[in-house]
Design an enzyme around this catalytic site. Structure first.
Site, mmCIF file in Angstrom:
data_model
loop_
_atom_site.group_PDB
_atom_site.id
_atom_site.type_symbol
_atom_site.label_atom_id
_atom_site.label_comp_id
_atom_site.label_asym_id
_atom_site.label_seq_id
_atom_site.Cartn_x
_atom_site.Cartn_y
_atom_site.Cartn_z
ATOM 1 C CG HIS A 37 -1.914 -1.046 1.333
ATOM 2 N ND1 HIS A 37 -1.882 -2.039 2.276
ATOM 3 C CD2 HIS A 37 -3.026 -1.277 0.591
ATOM 4 C CE1 HIS A 37 -2.918 -2.839 2.121
ATOM 5 N NE2 HIS A 37 -3.628 -2.405 1.107
ATOM 6 C CE LYS A 151 -3.509 -8.793 -3.616
ATOM 7 N NZ LYS A 151 -3.976 -9.170 -2.292
HETATM 8 P P1 AMP Z 1 -6.833 -3.507 -0.380
HETATM 9 O O1 AMP Z 1 -6.583 -2.691 0.830
HETATM 10 O O2 AMP Z 1 -6.457 -4.931 -0.242
HETATM 11 O O3 AMP Z 1 -8.211 -3.285 -0.945
HETATM 12 O O4 AMP Z 1 -5.843 -2.958 -1.487
HETATM 13 C C1 AMP Z 1 -5.766 -1.588 -1.779
HETATM 14 C C2 AMP Z 1 -4.901 -1.418 -3.001
HETATM 15 O O5 AMP Z 1 -3.614 -1.966 -2.721
HETATM 16 C C3 AMP Z 1 -5.432 -2.156 -4.219
HETATM 17 O O6 AMP Z 1 -5.243 -1.350 -5.372
HETATM 18 C C4 AMP Z 1 -4.580 -3.396 -4.275
HETATM 19 O O7 AMP Z 1 -4.417 -3.909 -5.583
HETATM 20 C C5 AMP Z 1 -3.257 -2.851 -3.758
HETATM 21 N N1 AMP Z 1 -2.425 -3.940 -3.249
HETATM 22 C C6 AMP Z 1 -2.686 -4.767 -2.207
HETATM 23 N N2 AMP Z 1 -1.703 -5.689 -2.080
HETATM 24 C C7 AMP Z 1 -0.808 -5.438 -3.062
HETATM 25 C C8 AMP Z 1 0.429 -6.039 -3.471
HETATM 26 N N3 AMP Z 1 0.938 -7.076 -2.841
HETATM 27 N N4 AMP Z 1 1.087 -5.500 -4.518
HETATM 28 C C9 AMP Z 1 0.578 -4.421 -5.185
HETATM 29 N N5 AMP Z 1 -0.583 -3.826 -4.857
HETATM 30 C C10 AMP Z 1 -1.261 -4.320 -3.819
#
Ligand code: AMP
Length: 281
Positions: A37, A151
């Site tokens: 993040h 991801k």
């Molecule tokens: P989330 O909080 O899981 O909804 O993720 C928020 C953002 O962070 C989204 O755009 C996800 O794709 C990105 N994200 C989460 N984990 C990863 C990762 N390991 N690599 C790249 N982006 C990530």
């Protein structure tokens, strides 16, 4: 960092920034922030004057039997990480601020392609929840650019399509997948893994890499490759959801002569569902 819990408060601050000619970047998240993040925030900082991060665990994108209630909420720690990286604004609304009329009667945004395959097949309604909340957040923040992680490859593809179809004036940027040293893609859900499962969880990444290597070496028997990857994941003690070799843009099953191919996978551990993908080319 300024923290806003209301739409109006954030809008007032953003209007002021906009009047000063500032370019606004946006990173939507569900919190429990980890290094990936933070990379997204850094990415947004490169080409914007003000970066807004949102933290909202969006009930609309979770199925009835999914982990909305146990999704990790670590607000204080998240704030510290965001302050450290120099994030400007944090938007942290509660459910009532985002859905004052309740979830059932909420107007929805539906992307009519790519949403009922892969993760959409196992999580009916998930992407409708995502496109609806992202539309709301875009309307609230009105960013020049929004940064999403590769991801969640399908989510990124669906959002790009939604933005194109609905003429939304926002530039979508993809940030590369951030991984643990053993290859496991970072995820808030990795914290649910037992010690034993954590040791083996990089199998998903290993199997996707194996498929990608086979394709690069000229193997075009996609069905056999998918079956073997599923077998490998099962042998490591996990329940494969899918391993699919897809056209990178349409997310339809890849044709043997497709130039842009993405291998996507999802598997269940005893306590979480993990996803990953690898794009060739
Ligand atoms: P989330 O909080 O899981 O909804 O993720 C928020 C953002 O962070 C989204 O755009 C996800 O794709 C990105 N994200 C989460 N984990 C990863 C990762 N390991 N690599 C790249 N982006 C990530």
């Amino acid at each position: 960092m300024q923290i806003f819990h209301t739409i109006q408060g954030l809008r007032d601050a953003l209007n002021e920034a906009r009047q000063q000619g500032k370019r606004i970047g946006f990173v939507p998240t569900m919190g429990n922030l980890h290094d990936a993040h933070i990379e997204l925030i850094k990415n947004a900082q490169q080409s914007n004057d003000i970066v807004v991060c949102s933290i909202f665990v969006n009930g609309l994108q979770f199925g009835l039997n999914e982990d909305w209630d146990k999704y990790p909420r670590t607000f204080e720690g998240d704030c510290n990480k965001l302050r450290e990286v120099g994030c400007d604004f944090l938007f942290h609304p509660d459910d009532n601020e985002m859905y004052p009329n309740g979830l059932d009667t909420q107007t929805r945004v539906i992307c009519s392609t790519m949403t009922d395959v892969l993760c959409g097949a196992s999580r009916p309604g998930h992407f409708e929840g995502v496109t609806t909340v992202v539309t709301k957040l875009f309307n609230i923040v009105q960013p020049d650019e929004a940064v999403f992680g590769a991801k969640d490859y399908q989510q990124l593809a669906v959002i790009r399509r939604m933005v194109e179809d609905l003429c939304m004036p926002v530039e979508i940027t993809a940030s590369p997948i951030h991984r643990e040293p053993d290859g496991l893609a970072m995820s808030s859900r990795n914290g649910f893994l037992s010690k034993d499962e954590r040791l083996k969880a990089s199998q998903l990444n290993k199997s996707l890499n194996w498929v990608a290597d086979q394709i690069k070496a000229g193997n075009r028997d996609f069905i056999a490759l998918e079956e073997e990857a599923n077998r490998q994941i099962e042998a490591a003690g996990f329940k494969p959801d899918y391993v699919t070799i897809s056209n990178s843009k349409t997310l339809e099953l890849a044709a043997v002569d497709d130039e842009h191919i993405t291998v996507l996978g999802a598997m269940y551990t005893s306590s979480a569902r993990l996803i990953d993908n690898i794009s060739l080319n």
